[in-house]
Motif scaffolding. Structure first.
Motif, PDB file in Angstrom:
ATOM      1  N   ALA A 150      -5.891  -1.516 -20.133  1.00 23.87           N
ATOM      2  CA  ALA A 150      -6.419  -2.710 -20.801  1.00 23.87           C
ATOM      3  C   ALA A 150      -7.833  -3.011 -20.331  1.00 23.87           C
ATOM      4  O   ALA A 150      -8.702  -3.365 -21.138  1.00 23.87           O
ATOM      5  N   LEU A 151      -8.082  -2.863 -19.028  1.00 19.74           N
ATOM      6  CA  LEU A 151      -9.424  -3.084 -18.497  1.00 19.74           C
ATOM      7  C   LEU A 151     -10.420  -2.121 -19.136  1.00 19.74           C
ATOM      8  O   LEU A 151     -11.486  -2.529 -19.607  1.00 19.74           O
ATOM      9  N   LYS A 152     -10.084  -0.853 -19.160  1.00 21.99           N
ATOM     10  CA  LYS A 152     -10.993   0.155 -19.719  1.00 21.99           C
ATOM     11  C   LYS A 152     -11.249  -0.073 -21.215  1.00 21.99           C
ATOM     12  O   LYS A 152     -12.360   0.142 -21.693  1.00 21.99           O
ATOM     13  N   ALA A 153     -10.244  -0.528 -21.940  1.00 17.38           N
ATOM     14  CA  ALA A 153     -10.412  -0.778 -23.373  1.00 17.38           C
ATOM     15  C   ALA A 153     -11.296  -2.001 -23.634  1.00 17.38           C
ATOM     16  O   ALA A 153     -12.038  -2.026 -24.617  1.00 17.38           O
ATOM     17  N   ALA A 154     -11.241  -2.996 -22.755  1.00 18.05           N
ATOM     18  CA  ALA A 154     -11.998  -4.234 -22.962  1.00 18.05           C
ATOM     19  C   ALA A 154     -13.386  -4.204 -22.332  1.00 18.05           C
ATOM     20  O   ALA A 154     -14.238  -5.020 -22.665  1.00 18.05           O
ATOM     21  N   HIS A 155     -13.618  -3.263 -21.449  1.00 17.90           N
ATOM     22  CA  HIS A 155     -14.876  -3.204 -20.682  1.00 17.90           C
ATOM     23  C   HIS A 155     -15.960  -2.513 -21.501  1.00 17.90           C
ATOM     24  O   HIS A 155     -15.699  -1.510 -22.156  1.00 17.90           O
ATOM     25  N   PRO A 156     -17.197  -3.028 -21.450  1.00 17.65           N
ATOM     26  CA  PRO A 156     -18.252  -2.428 -22.271  1.00 17.65           C
ATOM     27  C   PRO A 156     -18.833  -1.129 -21.704  1.00 17.65           C
ATOM     28  O   PRO A 156     -19.432  -0.352 -22.444  1.00 17.65           O
ATOM     29  N   TYR A 157     -18.663  -0.894 -20.407  1.00 16.11           N
ATOM     30  CA  TYR A 157     -19.294   0.275 -19.784  1.00 16.11           C
ATOM     31  C   TYR A 157     -18.530   1.555 -20.094  1.00 16.11           C
ATOM     32  O   TYR A 157     -17.298   1.569 -20.153  1.00 16.11           O
ATOM     33  N   GLU A 158     -19.264   2.618 -20.227  1.00 13.47           N
ATOM     34  CA  GLU A 158     -18.685   3.950 -20.436  1.00 13.47           C
ATOM     35  C   GLU A 158     -17.807   4.341 -19.249  1.00 13.47           C
ATOM     36  O   GLU A 158     -16.750   4.950 -19.424  1.00 13.47           O
ATOM     37  N   GLU A 159     -18.252   3.999 -18.038  1.00 17.92           N
ATOM     38  CA  GLU A 159     -17.529   4.288 -16.800  1.00 17.92           C
ATOM     39  C   GLU A 159     -17.411   2.993 -15.992  1.00 17.92           C
ATOM     40  O   GLU A 159     -18.225   2.738 -15.109  1.00 17.92           O
ATOM     41  N   PRO A 160     -16.426   2.135 -16.263  1.00 14.51           N
ATOM     42  CA  PRO A 160     -16.319   0.895 -15.494  1.00 14.51           C
ATOM     43  C   PRO A 160     -16.045   1.181 -14.015  1.00 14.51           C
ATOM     44  O   PRO A 160     -15.298   2.104 -13.690  1.00 14.51           O
ATOM     45  N   ALA A 161     -16.669   0.394 -13.162  1.00 15.79           N
ATOM     46  CA  ALA A 161     -16.436   0.518 -11.718  1.00 15.79           C
ATOM     47  C   ALA A 161     -15.295  -0.417 -11.341  1.00 15.79           C
ATOM     48  O   ALA A 161     -15.331  -1.611 -11.643  1.00 15.79           O
ATOM     49  N   TYR A 162     -14.267   0.131 -10.692  1.00 20.29           N
ATOM     50  CA  TYR A 162     -13.138  -0.681 -10.251  1.00 20.29           C
ATOM     51  C   TYR A 162     -12.533  -0.064  -8.997  1.00 20.29           C
ATOM     52  O   TYR A 162     -12.777   1.097  -8.671  1.00 20.29           O
ATOM     53  N   GLU A 163     -11.753  -0.886  -8.300  1.00 17.01           N
ATOM     54  CA  GLU A 163     -11.056  -0.458  -7.086  1.00 17.01           C
ATOM     55  C   GLU A 163      -9.615  -0.937  -7.177  1.00 17.01           C
ATOM     56  O   GLU A 163      -9.353  -2.027  -7.694  1.00 17.01           O
ATOM     57  N   VAL A 164      -8.686  -0.142  -6.677  1.00 16.63           N
ATOM     58  CA  VAL A 164      -7.279  -0.518  -6.635  1.00 16.63           C
ATOM     59  C   VAL A 164      -6.795  -0.317  -5.204  1.00 16.63           C
ATOM     60  O   VAL A 164      -6.984   0.750  -4.619  1.00 16.63           O
ATOM     61  N   TYR A 165      -6.183  -1.371  -4.659  1.00 13.96           N
ATOM     62  CA  TYR A 165      -5.640  -1.333  -3.296  1.00 13.96           C
ATOM     63  C   TYR A 165      -4.173  -1.714  -3.335  1.00 13.96           C
ATOM     64  O   TYR A 165      -3.788  -2.646  -4.052  1.00 13.96           O
ATOM     65  N   ARG A 166      -3.359  -1.016  -2.557  1.00 15.32           N
ATOM     66  CA  ARG A 166      -1.953  -1.406  -2.420  1.00 15.32           C
ATOM     67  C   ARG A 166      -1.883  -2.570  -1.443  1.00 15.32           C
ATOM     68  O   ARG A 166      -2.515  -2.549  -0.403  1.00 15.32           O
ATOM     69  N   ILE A 167      -1.102  -3.581  -1.808  1.00 20.01           N
ATOM     70  CA  ILE A 167      -0.891  -4.740  -0.932  1.00 20.01           C
ATOM     71  C   ILE A 167       0.482  -4.585  -0.300  1.00 20.01           C
ATOM     72  O   ILE A 167       1.496  -4.410  -0.999  1.00 20.01           O
ATOM     73  N   GLU A 168       0.528  -4.624   1.002  1.00 20.75           N
ATOM     74  CA  GLU A 168       1.795  -4.514   1.730  1.00 20.75           C
ATOM     75  C   GLU A 168       2.411  -5.900   1.909  1.00 20.75           C
ATOM     76  O   GLU A 168       1.689  -6.878   2.147  1.00 20.75           O
TER      77      GLU A 168
END
Length: 103
Positions: free
Chosen positions: A83-101
């Motif tokens: 959903a983020l990639k579909a809604a984001h205007p950038y060709e390569e959106p910058a994002y980070e994913v972290y696991r929360i313990e």
């Protein structure tokens, strides 16, 4: 549970958050649409062959962007990223994913 952080220009701030909330991200207990955001400045240089939303190939671009952080349940992280990639205007959106313990 995951924490998702991403960077987005103000023009698409609400659009990307809305897409993520509709995908189920940003829910904490009895609350939904939870996010934290701050404004800053990002920079990038589109390389040859890119199709940038902002800037021109080979030129350093600096842009006012927001960093948005929110949580996402394990079973929803892949659909939230889609959903983020579909809604984001950038060709390569910058994002980070972290696991929360859970401690």
């Amino acid at each position: 549970m995951y924490k998702l952080s991403y960077f987005v220009p103000e023009s698409h701030l609400d659009q990307t958050k809305r897409a993520l909330f509709e995908a189920g991200a940003g829910k904490i207990g009895d609350y939904d649409s939870c996010a934290w955001q701050c404004q800053g400045q990002g920079q990038f240089r589109p390389l040859a062959g890119s199709d940038p939303f902002l800037g021109s190939a080979g030129e350093l671009e600096k842009v006012s962007e927001y960093k948005v952080e929110l949580v996402c349940e394990d079973g929803l992280i892949h659909s939230a990223l889609a959903a983020l990639k579909a809604a984001h205007p950038y060709e390569e959106p910058a994002y980070e994913v972290y696991r929360i313990e859970d401690l």
